[in-house]
Design a protein around this motif. Sequence first.
Motif, PDB file in Angstrom:
ATOM      1  N   THR A  30       0.043  -8.470 -75.179  1.00  0.00           N
ATOM      2  CA  THR A  30      -0.064  -9.657 -73.931  1.00  0.00           C
ATOM      3  C   THR A  30       1.100 -10.433 -74.020  1.00  0.00           C
ATOM      4  N   VAL A  66       4.199  -1.066 -57.226  1.00  0.00           N
ATOM      5  CA  VAL A  66       2.835  -1.055 -57.865  1.00  0.00           C
ATOM      6  C   VAL A  66       1.932  -0.502 -56.766  1.00  0.00           C
ATOM      7  N   ILE A 123      -5.143  -6.548 -55.383  1.00  0.00           N
ATOM      8  CA  ILE A 123      -5.044  -6.651 -56.663  1.00  0.00           C
ATOM      9  C   ILE A 123      -4.229  -5.468 -57.199  1.00  0.00           C
ATOM     10  N   GLU A 168      -1.152  -4.319 -60.684  1.00  0.00           N
ATOM     11  CA  GLU A 168      -1.109  -4.534 -62.288  1.00  0.00           C
ATOM     12  C   GLU A 168       0.398  -4.604 -62.453  1.00  0.00           C
ATOM     13  N   GLU A 215       2.683  -4.435 -66.183  1.00  0.00           N
ATOM     14  CA  GLU A 215       2.778  -4.361 -67.633  1.00  0.00           C
ATOM     15  C   GLU A 215       1.106  -4.645 -67.960  1.00  0.00           C
ATOM     16  N   GLY A 216       0.180  -3.740 -67.251  1.00  0.00           N
ATOM     17  CA  GLY A 216      -1.165  -4.212 -67.667  1.00  0.00           C
ATOM     18  C   GLY A 216      -1.789  -5.433 -67.276  1.00  0.00           C
ATOM     19  N   VAL A 217      -1.082  -6.481 -66.577  1.00  0.00           N
ATOM     20  CA  VAL A 217      -1.628  -7.807 -66.367  1.00  0.00           C
ATOM     21  C   VAL A 217      -1.942  -7.605 -64.791  1.00  0.00           C
ATOM     22  N   ARG A 218      -3.157  -8.091 -64.574  1.00  0.00           N
ATOM     23  CA  ARG A 218      -3.692  -8.216 -63.064  1.00  0.00           C
ATOM     24  C   ARG A 218      -2.805  -9.079 -62.349  1.00  0.00           C
ATOM     25  N   ALA A 219      -2.226  -8.707 -61.059  1.00  0.00           N
ATOM     26  CA  ALA A 219      -1.713  -9.417 -60.217  1.00  0.00           C
ATOM     27  C   ALA A 219      -2.152  -9.612 -58.894  1.00  0.00           C
ATOM     28  N   ASN A 233      -2.557 -17.667 -66.688  1.00  0.00           N
ATOM     29  CA  ASN A 233      -2.880 -16.257 -66.314  1.00  0.00           C
ATOM     30  C   ASN A 233      -2.958 -16.040 -64.986  1.00  0.00           C
TER      31      ASN A 233
END
Length: 242
Positions: free
Chosen positions: A32, A51, A62, A64, A66-70, A105
Motif C-alpha cells: 500500500t 486506466v 471506478i 484502479e 497501482e491496485g488502488v481503487r479510484a 483513501n
Amino acid sequence: MSKDNIETMEDLGQALEASYSYMGNGEYDTDTLLAWENINKYFEEEKILNVEIIDTVNKGAIAEVEGVRAFIPVSRLDINHVENVNDWLGKTIRVKIIEADMEENKLVLSAREILRQESEALRKSQKEKEYGSINVGDVLEGSVESIMDYGAFVKLTDEVSGLVHISQIANRRIASPREELKEGETVRVKVIKKQDGKISLSIKELLEDERIREEEEIKNNIPEVEEIGTSLGSLLSGIKLD
C-alpha cells in the motif's frame, strides 16, 4: 577500522534506514505504501495514465491505479455530457490524478482535462492555419457574428473572425452599425489589415471599388469625339437636300 570500512558501514546504515520505509508503518502494509508513493509521484508530475473502467456507480466510474481503487466523476469522463455512465464499462481511457489522499483513501481521476487541453491545442493549430491562409486584399464572404457600437465582427472561417470598423461599413457617415447590418447576415468584405492575429475588414472599400469599376465601364463605353463626328458625317451624307 579502515576508511573504506567506515564508508561501507555508513552506506549500509543508510540502506537499512531507506528499507524501513518500505516495510510498512503498522497502519499500512508495504504494498500500500509503495502504491501510494507511485500515485503521489504521478500526481506531482501530472502524468497521463491509461486506466480501465472496472465498475460504475451512481455519480461516476471506478478504475484502479497501482491496485488502488479510484473514482472518476461522471462530469470528468468526457468534455461532452455523458448520458449513461454504464456505456463506459470496460473502456480504457486516459486520465490524470486530480486528488490523492492516502489517509482518507481518496483517489480521484479525470479525463476531461486531457481532452480539453488537446481540443484547445487542435483548435489553436486550426486557427493559425486558417489565419495564415487569409491575405490583405482578399475579398471574402462571411456572416455577421456580433454587432458592437464601434463595428461588427464577421466570421470568415470556422475559427477566424475579423472586425469591420464602423467607419468601414458604408460610404456615408452612420451613427450605428445596425443601420446597415444585422446579426446572421451574409456580407462580402475586403481584408485591409492583418496584425498580431487580428484582421481588419472593409465593406466600404468594396463599395468604392464597385463605384470605380462602374465609372470605368461607363467611360469605356462613351464613343470618342472622332467617332461621334464620323458617325454624324455618315448620317448627313445619306440625306439629300432639295
